[in-house]
Design an enzyme around this catalytic site. Structure first.
Site, PDB file in Angstrom:
ATOM      1  N   HIS A 114      35.731  42.494  47.488  1.00 32.52           N
ATOM      2  CA  HIS A 114      36.034  41.062  47.329  1.00 32.52           C
ATOM      3  C   HIS A 114      36.503  40.367  48.606  1.00 32.52           C
ATOM      4  CE1 HIS A 114      35.139  41.494  43.193  1.00 32.52           C
ATOM      5  NE2 HIS A 114      36.327  41.792  42.715  1.00 32.52           N
ATOM      6  N   HIS A 185      36.134  34.743  39.585  1.00 28.43           N
ATOM      7  CA  HIS A 185      36.550  35.913  38.820  1.00 28.43           C
ATOM      8  C   HIS A 185      37.373  35.535  37.582  1.00 28.43           C
ATOM      9  CE1 HIS A 185      37.512  40.024  37.993  1.00 28.43           C
ATOM     10  NE2 HIS A 185      37.113  40.467  39.155  1.00 28.43           N
ATOM     11  N   GLU A 321      30.842  37.801  36.675  1.00 31.26           N
ATOM     12  CA  GLU A 321      30.800  37.300  38.044  1.00 31.26           C
ATOM     13  C   GLU A 321      29.339  37.190  38.474  1.00 31.26           C
ATOM     14  OE1 GLU A 321      33.744  40.105  40.060  1.00 31.26           O
ATOM     15  OE2 GLU A 321      33.650  40.649  37.957  1.00 31.26           O
TER      16      GLU A 321
HETATM   17  C1  BGC Z   1      35.174  44.769  40.235  1.00 28.05           C
HETATM   18  C2  BGC Z   1      36.183  45.703  39.605  1.00 28.05           C
HETATM   19  C3  BGC Z   1      37.552  45.287  40.059  1.00 28.05           C
HETATM   20  C4  BGC Z   1      37.778  43.854  39.634  1.00 28.05           C
HETATM   21  C5  BGC Z   1      39.099  43.318  40.072  1.00 28.05           C
HETATM   22  C6  BGC Z   1      35.464  43.406  39.733  1.00 28.05           C
HETATM   23  O1  BGC Z   1      34.563  42.511  40.287  1.00 28.05           O
HETATM   24  O2  BGC Z   1      33.851  45.150  40.003  1.00 28.05           O
HETATM   25  O3  BGC Z   1      35.922  47.028  39.944  1.00 28.05           O
HETATM   26  O4  BGC Z   1      38.532  46.125  39.526  1.00 28.05           O
HETATM   27  O5  BGC Z   1      36.764  43.041  40.143  1.00 28.05           O
HETATM   28  O6  BGC Z   1      39.261  43.463  41.412  1.00 28.05           O
END
Ligand code: BGC
Length: 355
Positions: A114, A185, A321
């Site tokens: 991210h 998210h 997402e």
């Molecule tokens: C990821 C997860 C992660 C979550 C929070 C998602 O986009 O694929 O593995 O735990 O985001 O960070």
């Protein structure tokens, strides 16, 4: 617990008015003619909450989150955050662009997740509320911030429509070749936050294929059919029906945490449709992106107290997402995430609610 469509209010704006890195943060509330309300903060571009009418017309809080900015500051699950410069994982926190290797902050096992340590969800954005239904956020991500090349100018427009849809438009330009993959998210619980988990929500995803991962959640590079697997949501199915199936991919993700390869893209055919079993509230997701990470909150720690007084346990909510595939910069056969000077990155995702 009985279905309780509590009209949990949006948080008070004052609970988001702070000075962070010397810059003012605020809460921006959008409201449409149907009574739907959405709250956004310019800290991290978080979608803080959304209230939509259920089948009895009662406002229901469908995006989980916190009452105040302190809640956002101490969590690491990205509740409604704007994700950038690169959504999801980049293997070993490195990639090569035009012959040069770039190294990113490794914050998830051996990988970068991210956008790295101080990713877009930690930044204070420049906000401009255009009207009752529109707010824009802008941020300049400087050359080599978090290891990514190029000054990237980003603008995000959040718009609430009178038919209860939240449209998010992402735009970006760069002055050096870079990579970009932006998403939001938000975690949804269509029964209303505080109404237990999402395992009985009914989900449909217009994806005949998905990208399986290795044990560090990096795509293996294969694009595999969902048919005959617990990843087949081409027909409506309860989220929880197969989540505990004896399946290596579900074990790696501790549940669903996978990129679905969307069959069709665009404003007319939903990428996904989900319905809250208790509320009857339906959410349709429309996007121009090639993929969607369907994540059932498997790594939620259970230690944060969310609005409504509940803990953020596993499967309290789910995220969808919309984005390019994880690790695309290292997987040349995946759709490209490269942005060059003179090009415009522009993408749009709509979350539409109805009963
Ligand atoms: C990821 C997860 C992660 C979550 C929070 C998602 O986009 O694929 O593995 O735990 O985001 O960070």
């Amino acid at each position: 617990m009985a279905y309780n469509p509590t009209a949990i209010k949006l948080p008070d704006a004052s609970a988001f008015e702070r000075k962070i890195t010397g810059r003012q943060t605020n809460l921006y509330v959008l409201q449409n003619n149907a009574g739907m309300q959405v709250a956004i903060t310019n800290f991290g571009g978080y979608l803080v909450g959304a209230l939509v009418p259920d089948k009895k017309g009662k406002l229901t809080s469908v995006i989980i989150g916190f009452d105040n900015i302190e809640g956002l500051l101490k969590q690491e699950s990205y509740y409604g955050a704007t994700i950038g410069r690169y959504g999801n994982r980049i293997a070993d926190g490195k990639f090569t662009l035009e012959g040069k290797e770039y190294r990113l902050f490794v914050n998830n096992g051996p990988n970068s997740l991210h956008g790295g340590k101080y990713n877009f969800s930690y930044r204070v954005w420049e906000a401009n509320q255009i009207d009752a239904k529109t707010v824009t956020l802008e941020y300049l991500s400087e050359d080599m911030e978090e290891g990514y090349p190029g000054n990237l100018k980003v603008k995000i427009t959040y718009q609430l429509t009178d038919d209860n849809a939240i449209t998010i438009t992402y735009e970006a330009t760069t002055d050096k070749t870079t990579i970009v993959n932006l998403t939001n998210h938000a975690y949804f619980n269509l029964n209303g936050e505080g109404n237990e988990d999402i395992l009985n929500h009914v989900m449909q995803i217009a994806a005949d294929n998905y990208t399986p991962v290795n044990n560090t959640m990096i795509p293996t590079g294969k694009i595999e059919p969902v048919k005959g697997t617990p990843f087949d949501f081409t027909n409506p199915e309860r989220i929880g029906k197969r989540i505990k199936a004896d399946n290596e991919q579900l074990k790696f993700g501790n549940g669903y945490d996978h990129n679905f390869v969307l069959n069709k893209r665009g404003a007319h055919s939903p990428a996904a449709t989900v319905t809250g079993d208790k509320s009857g509230i339906k959410l349709e997701v429309y996007t121009d992106q090639p993929g969607m990470q369907f994540y059932t909150g498997n790594f939620m720690p259970g230690t944060n107290i969310l609005r409504g007084g509940v803990k953020d346990k596993m499967c309290t909510a789910f995220a969808m997402e919309t984005q390019h595939f994880p690790d695309s910069p290292n997987q040349p056969h995946f759709p490209s995430t490269v942005l060059k000077p003179g090009e415009i990155y522009k993408t749009q995702t709509t979350y539409k609610f109805s009963v």
